[in-house]
Design a protein around this motif. Structure first.
Motif, PDB file in Angstrom:
ATOM      1  N   ARG A 110      -0.580  56.959  64.369  1.00 40.14           N
ATOM      2  CA  ARG A 110       0.686  56.274  64.629  1.00 40.14           C
ATOM      3  C   ARG A 110       1.607  56.370  63.419  1.00 40.14           C
ATOM      4  O   ARG A 110       1.200  56.135  62.293  1.00 40.14           O
ATOM      5  N   VAL A 111       2.853  56.714  63.682  1.00 40.08           N
ATOM      6  CA  VAL A 111       3.914  56.668  62.680  1.00 40.08           C
ATOM      7  C   VAL A 111       4.818  55.530  63.110  1.00 40.08           C
ATOM      8  O   VAL A 111       5.226  55.464  64.263  1.00 40.08           O
ATOM      9  N   VAL A 112       5.104  54.607  62.187  1.00 41.83           N
ATOM     10  CA  VAL A 112       5.829  53.401  62.555  1.00 41.83           C
ATOM     11  C   VAL A 112       7.093  53.230  61.718  1.00 41.83           C
ATOM     12  O   VAL A 112       7.113  53.564  60.543  1.00 41.83           O
ATOM     13  N   LYS A 113       8.155  52.766  62.397  1.00 42.77           N
ATOM     14  CA  LYS A 113       9.388  52.387  61.700  1.00 42.77           C
ATOM     15  C   LYS A 113       9.447  50.868  61.715  1.00 42.77           C
ATOM     16  O   LYS A 113       9.507  50.249  62.770  1.00 42.77           O
ATOM     17  N   SER A 114       9.416  50.269  60.519  1.00 42.22           N
ATOM     18  CA  SER A 114       9.424  48.812  60.410  1.00 42.22           C
ATOM     19  C   SER A 114      10.800  48.273  60.786  1.00 42.22           C
ATOM     20  O   SER A 114      11.777  49.026  60.823  1.00 42.22           O
ATOM     21  N   ARG A 135       8.548  49.925  65.608  1.00 40.01           N
ATOM     22  CA  ARG A 135       8.596  50.976  66.627  1.00 40.01           C
ATOM     23  C   ARG A 135       7.625  52.087  66.244  1.00 40.01           C
ATOM     24  O   ARG A 135       7.666  52.596  65.133  1.00 40.01           O
ATOM     25  N   GLY A 136       6.752  52.473  67.160  1.00 37.45           N
ATOM     26  CA  GLY A 136       5.739  53.482  66.861  1.00 37.45           C
ATOM     27  C   GLY A 136       5.904  54.750  67.664  1.00 37.45           C
ATOM     28  O   GLY A 136       6.443  54.748  68.762  1.00 37.45           O
ATOM     29  N   ALA A 137       5.452  55.843  67.065  1.00 37.03           N
ATOM     30  CA  ALA A 137       5.360  57.141  67.741  1.00 37.03           C
ATOM     31  C   ALA A 137       3.999  57.721  67.376  1.00 37.03           C
ATOM     32  O   ALA A 137       3.487  57.464  66.282  1.00 37.03           O
ATOM     33  N   TYR A 138       3.421  58.475  68.269  1.00 34.79           N
ATOM     34  CA  TYR A 138       2.051  58.949  68.082  1.00 34.79           C
ATOM     35  C   TYR A 138       1.972  60.458  68.030  1.00 34.79           C
ATOM     36  O   TYR A 138       2.735  61.165  68.681  1.00 34.79           O
ATOM     37  N   VAL A 139       0.989  60.959  67.231  1.00 31.75           N
ATOM     38  CA  VAL A 139       0.728  62.391  67.104  1.00 31.75           C
ATOM     39  C   VAL A 139      -0.783  62.590  67.155  1.00 31.75           C
ATOM     40  O   VAL A 139      -1.540  61.802  66.588  1.00 31.75           O
ATOM     41  N   VAL A 180     -14.076  46.554  84.345  1.00 34.33           N
ATOM     42  CA  VAL A 180     -13.972  47.757  83.520  1.00 34.33           C
ATOM     43  C   VAL A 180     -12.793  47.588  82.569  1.00 34.33           C
ATOM     44  O   VAL A 180     -11.691  47.237  82.996  1.00 34.33           O
ATOM     45  N   LYS A 181     -13.037  47.821  81.275  1.00 35.48           N
ATOM     46  CA  LYS A 181     -11.990  47.654  80.279  1.00 35.48           C
ATOM     47  C   LYS A 181     -11.021  48.832  80.338  1.00 35.48           C
ATOM     48  O   LYS A 181     -11.428  49.988  80.347  1.00 35.48           O
ATOM     49  N   LYS A 182      -9.735  48.517  80.360  1.00 31.59           N
ATOM     50  CA  LYS A 182      -8.697  49.533  80.439  1.00 31.59           C
ATOM     51  C   LYS A 182      -8.487  50.160  79.053  1.00 31.59           C
ATOM     52  O   LYS A 182      -8.370  49.452  78.060  1.00 31.59           O
ATOM     53  N   ILE A 183      -8.446  51.482  78.985  1.00 27.99           N
ATOM     54  CA  ILE A 183      -8.220  52.187  77.726  1.00 27.99           C
ATOM     55  C   ILE A 183      -6.726  52.446  77.588  1.00 27.99           C
ATOM     56  O   ILE A 183      -6.125  53.101  78.441  1.00 27.99           O
ATOM     57  N   PRO A 184      -6.098  51.941  76.506  1.00 31.59           N
ATOM     58  CA  PRO A 184      -4.659  52.168  76.335  1.00 31.59           C
ATOM     59  C   PRO A 184      -4.353  53.637  76.050  1.00 31.59           C
ATOM     60  O   PRO A 184      -4.998  54.258  75.202  1.00 31.59           O
ATOM     61  N   LEU A 185      -3.391  54.188  76.773  1.00 32.99           N
ATOM     62  CA  LEU A 185      -2.985  55.581  76.597  1.00 32.99           C
ATOM     63  C   LEU A 185      -1.608  55.642  75.939  1.00 32.99           C
ATOM     64  O   LEU A 185      -0.752  54.803  76.199  1.00 32.99           O
ATOM     65  N   ARG A 186      -1.415  56.646  75.089  1.00 34.89           N
ATOM     66  CA  ARG A 186      -0.127  56.883  74.451  1.00 34.89           C
ATOM     67  C   ARG A 186       0.171  58.376  74.529  1.00 34.89           C
ATOM     68  O   ARG A 186      -0.728  59.197  74.601  1.00 34.89           O
ATOM     69  N   MET A 187       1.464  58.715  74.463  1.00 37.97           N
ATOM     70  CA  MET A 187       1.865  60.121  74.541  1.00 37.97           C
ATOM     71  C   MET A 187       2.010  60.713  73.144  1.00 37.97           C
ATOM     72  O   MET A 187       2.665  60.134  72.283  1.00 37.97           O
ATOM     73  N   CYS A 188       1.407  61.864  72.948  1.00 35.44           N
ATOM     74  CA  CYS A 188       1.550  62.600  71.691  1.00 35.44           C
ATOM     75  C   CYS A 188       2.939  63.241  71.667  1.00 35.44           C
ATOM     76  O   CYS A 188       3.360  63.841  72.659  1.00 35.44           O
ATOM     77  N   THR A 189       3.651  63.097  70.541  1.00 34.11           N
ATOM     78  CA  THR A 189       4.994  63.681  70.455  1.00 34.11           C
ATOM     79  C   THR A 189       4.951  65.183  70.251  1.00 34.11           C
ATOM     80  O   THR A 189       5.965  65.848  70.400  1.00 34.11           O
ATOM     81  N   GLY A 190       3.790  65.738  69.926  1.00 36.28           N
ATOM     82  CA  GLY A 190       3.658  67.182  69.735  1.00 36.28           C
ATOM     83  C   GLY A 190       3.415  67.912  71.042  1.00 36.28           C
ATOM     84  O   GLY A 190       4.221  68.723  71.485  1.00 36.28           O
ATOM     85  N   ARG A 207      13.541  61.700  66.468  1.00 35.21           N
ATOM     86  CA  ARG A 207      14.277  61.274  67.653  1.00 35.21           C
ATOM     87  C   ARG A 207      13.668  60.012  68.259  1.00 35.21           C
ATOM     88  O   ARG A 207      14.392  59.091  68.649  1.00 35.21           O
ATOM     89  N   ASN A 208      12.340  59.957  68.319  1.00 39.49           N
ATOM     90  CA  ASN A 208      11.675  58.787  68.899  1.00 39.49           C
ATOM     91  C   ASN A 208      11.877  57.524  68.073  1.00 39.49           C
ATOM     92  O   ASN A 208      11.966  56.430  68.619  1.00 39.49           O
TER      93      ASN A 208
END
Length: 88
Positions: free
Chosen positions: A25-29, A45-49, A3-13, A67-68
């Motif tokens: 994804r919002v990314v800081k290069s 560095r990424g943050a997700y919404v 079974v393929k694993k689905i990557p999870l990320r936390m919403c900053t909102g 902050r993230n």
């Protein structure tokens, strides 16, 4: 068959774990430049919404994205995120 694993990320909102595909994804290069990454493949560095206006407003009011990413985020980035959410 595995079974393929689905990557999870936390919403900053809303601070909920969701599948990566459902988030923006919002990314800081490495140079310190902040941008919206719709492909999810830019380096940095990424943050997700969530693709939800309420989550974006919560993240904006609490300054969680700033902050993230450890950088001040322009109004332009928030406007671009709002446009992406409205166009979905």
């Amino acid at each position: 068959m595995k079974v393929k694993k689905i990557p999870l990320r936390m919403c900053t909102g809303c601070m909920e774990m969701k599948p990566k595909k459902e988030l923006i994804r919002v990314v800081k290069s490495p140079e310190g430049e902040v941008s919206v990454d719709l492909t999810g493949k830019k380096s940095g560095r990424g943050a997700y919404v969530c693709k939800n206006a309420e989550c974006l407003e919560k993240a904006f009011k609490a300054k969680r994205l700033s902050r993230n990413l450890d950088v001040v985020i322009d109004e332009e980035i928030y406007n671009r995120l709002r446009n992406e959410i409205e166009n979905e």
